[in-house]
Design an enzyme around this catalytic site. Sequence first.
Site, PDB file in Angstrom:
ATOM      1  N   LYS A   1      39.370  33.463  38.071  1.00  0.00           N
ATOM      2  CA  LYS A   1      40.416  33.162  39.051  1.00  0.00           C
ATOM      3  C   LYS A   1      39.850  32.266  40.158  1.00  0.00           C
ATOM      4  CE  LYS A   1      40.138  36.672  42.562  1.00  0.00           C
ATOM      5  NZ  LYS A   1      40.778  37.468  43.560  1.00  0.00           N
TER       6      LYS A   1
ATOM      7  N   LYS B   1      32.534  43.453  42.246  1.00  0.00           N
ATOM      8  CA  LYS B   1      31.809  43.150  43.485  1.00  0.00           C
ATOM      9  C   LYS B   1      30.470  43.875  43.580  1.00  0.00           C
ATOM     10  CE  LYS B   1      35.449  41.619  46.629  1.00  0.00           C
ATOM     11  NZ  LYS B   1      36.026  41.775  47.966  1.00  0.00           N
TER      12      LYS B   1
ATOM     13  N   LYS C   1      37.663  31.916  46.861  1.00  0.00           N
ATOM     14  CA  LYS C   1      36.920  31.320  47.973  1.00  0.00           C
ATOM     15  C   LYS C   1      35.446  31.679  47.927  1.00  0.00           C
ATOM     16  CE  LYS C   1      39.083  35.068  50.535  1.00  0.00           C
ATOM     17  NZ  LYS C   1      40.304  35.384  51.249  1.00  0.00           N
TER      18      LYS C   1
HETATM   19  P1  AMP Z   1      42.120  38.058  49.146  1.00  0.00           P
HETATM   20  O1  AMP Z   1      41.749  36.654  49.426  1.00  0.00           O
HETATM   21  O2  AMP Z   1      41.255  38.692  48.123  1.00  0.00           O
HETATM   22  O3  AMP Z   1      42.307  38.885  50.379  1.00  0.00           O
HETATM   23  O4  AMP Z   1      43.542  37.963  48.465  1.00  0.00           O
HETATM   24  C1  AMP Z   1      44.725  37.834  49.194  1.00  0.00           C
HETATM   25  C2  AMP Z   1      45.917  37.709  48.286  1.00  0.00           C
HETATM   26  O5  AMP Z   1      45.850  36.494  47.539  1.00  0.00           O
HETATM   27  C3  AMP Z   1      46.025  38.848  47.264  1.00  0.00           C
HETATM   28  O6  AMP Z   1      47.390  39.167  47.087  1.00  0.00           O
HETATM   29  C4  AMP Z   1      45.468  38.234  46.024  1.00  0.00           C
HETATM   30  O7  AMP Z   1      45.983  38.840  44.859  1.00  0.00           O
HETATM   31  C5  AMP Z   1      45.945  36.785  46.155  1.00  0.00           C
HETATM   32  N1  AMP Z   1      45.062  35.861  45.410  1.00  0.00           N
HETATM   33  C6  AMP Z   1      43.759  35.609  45.676  1.00  0.00           C
HETATM   34  N2  AMP Z   1      43.264  34.720  44.797  1.00  0.00           N
HETATM   35  C7  AMP Z   1      44.277  34.420  43.952  1.00  0.00           C
HETATM   36  C8  AMP Z   1      44.388  33.558  42.800  1.00  0.00           C
HETATM   37  N3  AMP Z   1      43.375  32.825  42.359  1.00  0.00           N
HETATM   38  N4  AMP Z   1      45.595  33.500  42.176  1.00  0.00           N
HETATM   39  C9  AMP Z   1      46.649  34.220  42.627  1.00  0.00           C
HETATM   40  N5  AMP Z   1      46.602  35.048  43.689  1.00  0.00           N
HETATM   41  C10 AMP Z   1      45.435  35.149  44.351  1.00  0.00           C
END
Ligand code: AMP
Length: 334
Positions: free
Chosen positions: A197, A116, A200
């Site tokens: 990965k 980041k 968003k």
């Molecule tokens: P965040 O959107 O970064 O707050 O992520 C929230 C949760 O979603 C965390 O547990 C991440 O590890 C999971 N997560 C986000 N993107 C992915 C992805 N592409 N594949 C699997 N898990 C994800």
Amino acid sequence: MGQRLMKRVLSGIQPSGQLTLGNYIGAMQNFVKLQHTEECFFMVVDLHAITVPQEPAALREQTEAVAALFIAAGIDPLKANVFVQSHVRAHAELGWLFTTLANMGELERMTQFKDKSAGKDSVGAGLFVYPTLMAADILIYNADLVPVGDDQKQHLELTRDLAQRFNTRFGQYFTIPEPYIAKVGARVMSLDDAGKKMSKSNPNAGSFIALLDAPDVIRKKISRATTDSGREVKYDPANKPEISNLISIYAHCANMTVEAVESRYDGQGYGPFKKDLAEHVVSVIEPLQARYNDIRQSGEIHQILKRGAEQAAAIADRTVADVKERMGFLSPRG
Ligand code: AMP
Ligand code: TRP
């Protein structure tokens, strides 16, 4: 502390944009599963979201949207505690205490921080200490299990180290939490590049499926998803990363094993596979969106979050009081 019959589970998702199918498969599906057998705490981590600049009105809207998506995805607020991180003030307080336990070196090694901050002229200090707040989130409830996607493994390791460090310096207090990461689906990849990965924050909207994308948009995104030039529907992440990613999404949305998906499309090529995949994804997302719209219209989310925060605060405040006493803070009660 007495032996708890149920494990305590905690996780959080940032309200920093549209949630994707990656969040759903990597994290939320496991939240829904765990709520039936364990004592669960699921929160919208708004204090983490502001480690990168957020527009105030958008942050407020997204926080409510993510909470409503938790419920729409199947989290039952009577079974699990759903709340907003900033509503429980003790998180910020314990976060600060943990910041003083962490070293610069270990924070500098965090790959999320490196990713980041790469190429930026100015990097927020909050982004740097982000993992100490996450450790506070988890340890404040003495959580046993933390369901997350693969990308959060390193933050969990640091959380375990900080818990151990505290226990060594100030006496045994914190439970050492374990990550809960599914074997398939812990890393849902981008539809346009299976080396990244699904996220968003990707500027190419075709690379991710948002949980609030219209069904026809989802169908179009899947039909355009990158594949190799072969025709065998075979799970082989090393040699066929794109198809393997789509098979994993299929298996989750259709509730089938990877092997069952492979054998269903034996000898049929990618066309029919992708068409059916789109319908399986839509069949998961369409009812979720209907529930989401109902929840947003009813306004019931505010009541759910208020109750959730009250219950969470009762536990979190006690932890902070214990921790402060152990660290040597003078009690305001003398
Ligand atoms: P965040 O959107 O970064 O707050 O992520 C929230 C949760 O979603 C965390 O547990 C991440 O590890 C999971 N997560 C986000 N993107 C992915 C992805 N592409 N594949 C699997 N898990 C994800
Ligand atoms: N860092 C997590 C992410 O980006 C979000 C998060 C904050 C979290 N606090 C947490 C996840 C506590 C699990 C437990 O996905």
